[in-house]
Design an enzyme around this catalytic site. Structure first.
Site, PDB file in Angstrom:
ATOM      1  N   GLY A 124     -53.748   6.989  85.713  1.00  0.00           N
ATOM      2  CA  GLY A 124     -53.623   6.228  86.950  1.00  0.00           C
ATOM      3  C   GLY A 124     -55.015   5.892  87.453  1.00  0.00           C
ATOM      4  O   GLY A 124     -55.927   5.661  86.662  1.00  0.00           O
ATOM      5  N   GLU A 125     -55.202   5.903  88.737  1.00  0.00           N
ATOM      6  CA  GLU A 125     -56.501   5.653  89.352  1.00  0.00           C
ATOM      7  C   GLU A 125     -57.021   6.977  89.899  1.00  0.00           C
ATOM      8  O   GLU A 125     -56.501   7.500  90.889  1.00  0.00           O
ATOM      9  CB  GLU A 125     -56.372   4.601  90.459  1.00  0.00           C
ATOM     10  N   SER A 126     -58.051   7.519  89.256  1.00  0.00           N
ATOM     11  CA  SER A 126     -58.495   8.886  89.560  1.00  0.00           C
ATOM     12  C   SER A 126     -58.971   9.054  90.999  1.00  0.00           C
ATOM     13  O   SER A 126     -58.702  10.085  91.626  1.00  0.00           O
ATOM     14  CB  SER A 126     -59.593   9.324  88.585  1.00  0.00           C
ATOM     15  N   ARG A 128     -66.125   7.772  84.019  1.00  0.00           N
ATOM     16  CA  ARG A 128     -64.931   6.947  84.235  1.00  0.00           C
ATOM     17  C   ARG A 128     -65.073   5.578  83.577  1.00  0.00           C
ATOM     18  O   ARG A 128     -66.151   4.988  83.560  1.00  0.00           O
ATOM     19  CB  ARG A 128     -64.681   6.747  85.734  1.00  0.00           C
ATOM     20  N   GLU A 177     -48.450   9.597  75.999  1.00  0.00           N
ATOM     21  CA  GLU A 177     -47.104   9.329  76.518  1.00  0.00           C
ATOM     22  C   GLU A 177     -46.651   7.892  76.240  1.00  0.00           C
ATOM     23  O   GLU A 177     -45.466   7.578  76.389  1.00  0.00           O
ATOM     24  CB  GLU A 177     -47.042   9.616  78.020  1.00  0.00           C
ATOM     25  N   HIS A 228     -53.692   7.976  76.101  1.00  0.00           N
ATOM     26  CA  HIS A 228     -52.343   8.067  76.668  1.00  0.00           C
ATOM     27  C   HIS A 228     -51.306   8.418  75.597  1.00  0.00           C
ATOM     28  O   HIS A 228     -50.620   7.523  75.085  1.00  0.00           O
ATOM     29  CB  HIS A 228     -51.952   6.734  77.321  1.00  0.00           C
ATOM     30  N   ILE A 256     -56.813   3.036  77.752  1.00  0.00           N
ATOM     31  CA  ILE A 256     -56.669   2.068  78.838  1.00  0.00           C
ATOM     32  C   ILE A 256     -57.610   2.490  79.971  1.00  0.00           C
ATOM     33  O   ILE A 256     -57.367   3.485  80.651  1.00  0.00           O
ATOM     34  CB  ILE A 256     -55.218   2.005  79.352  1.00  0.00           C
ATOM     35  N   ARG A 257     -58.710   1.765  80.132  1.00  0.00           N
ATOM     36  CA  ARG A 257     -59.736   2.151  81.124  1.00  0.00           C
ATOM     37  C   ARG A 257     -60.074   3.633  80.949  1.00  0.00           C
ATOM     38  O   ARG A 257     -60.203   4.383  81.918  1.00  0.00           O
ATOM     39  CB  ARG A 257     -59.256   1.865  82.550  1.00  0.00           C
ATOM     40  N   CYS A 308     -56.083  10.747  80.577  1.00  0.00           N
ATOM     41  CA  CYS A 308     -56.886   9.668  81.150  1.00  0.00           C
ATOM     42  C   CYS A 308     -57.396  10.066  82.544  1.00  0.00           C
ATOM     43  O   CYS A 308     -58.284  10.900  82.658  1.00  0.00           O
ATOM     44  CB  CYS A 308     -56.100   8.365  81.155  1.00  0.00           C
TER      45      CYS A 308
END
Length: 197
Positions: free
Chosen positions: A46-48, A104, A173, A171, A135-136, A77
């Site tokens: 997500g967005e850390s 990051r 998952e 990821h 992903i990022r 991530c």
């Protein structure tokens, strides 16, 4: 066995889908009451910075650190970033569950996302080819003993274990390959058995 999945933000539902496909009961964790029921916790991507801010405003941050003393945590991530000991070029104060420093978005921004097959060593001498989605994704810039490196990409760690904690910069998952989730479940079972003794 009940696996909690931190559900403040991010792709927590994909972890739920993976675990449900394996017949594992899960619970979305947003409060202390839900965390108290869990045998282990997954912190999703997500967005850390958003996730850390929510942990702090809901008073879950200190509870997670205490939870992790005796129970396994798996971060992917952004979850790996939160579990680290230091985030480079950031004022974030992570949970400190893994003796690693991370950067990051160091594998690139959203448009630079990619998938690559990597060699994963979940058991000594047992190599698994795993489709890793970045992903990022953060890079693990440094790691210290007792961190074990279970997979690398271009010479850098991307899957690490320390004691009863696991962290991935990618990821797992998002694949149909359950190998890494099964490995974490074995860690959880081992931890439960050790605490029964």
């Amino acid at each position: 066995m009940l696996i909690g999945i931190l559900a403040l933000q991010g792709d927590f539902f994909k972890h739920q889908e993976m675990l449900h496909s394996l017949g594992i009961e899960t619970i979305q964790v947003k409060t202390r009451n839900e965390l108290d029921f869990c045998d282990a916790l997954i912190i999703p991507g997500g967005e850390s910075t958003v996730m850390m801010r929510q942990l702090e405003t809901t008073n879950l941050k200190e509870l997670l650190v205490h939870f992790a003393i005796h129970k396994p945590v798996f971060g992917t991530c952004a979850g790996l970033i939160l579990m680290s000991s230091h985030v480079q070029n950031s004022a974030m104060m992570p949970l400190g569950l893994l003796h690693i420093a991370v950067e990051r978005n160091a594998f690139g921004r959203q448009v630079d996302s990619f998938q690559v097959d990597v060699s994963v060593y979940l058991k000594p001498g047992d190599e698994i080819c795993f489709p890793a989605f970045f992903i990022r994704a953060p890079r693990i810039r440094t790691s210290e003993t007792p961190v074990q490196i279970l997979a690398s990409y271009e010479g850098e760690p991307i899957l690490v274990r320390q004691g009863h904690h696991l962290g991935a910069s990618f990821h797992p998952e998002l694949t149909v390959n359950p190998s890494i989730h099964l490995y974490f479940l074995e860690m959880v079972k081992e931890n439960l058995e050790n605490h029964k003794k």
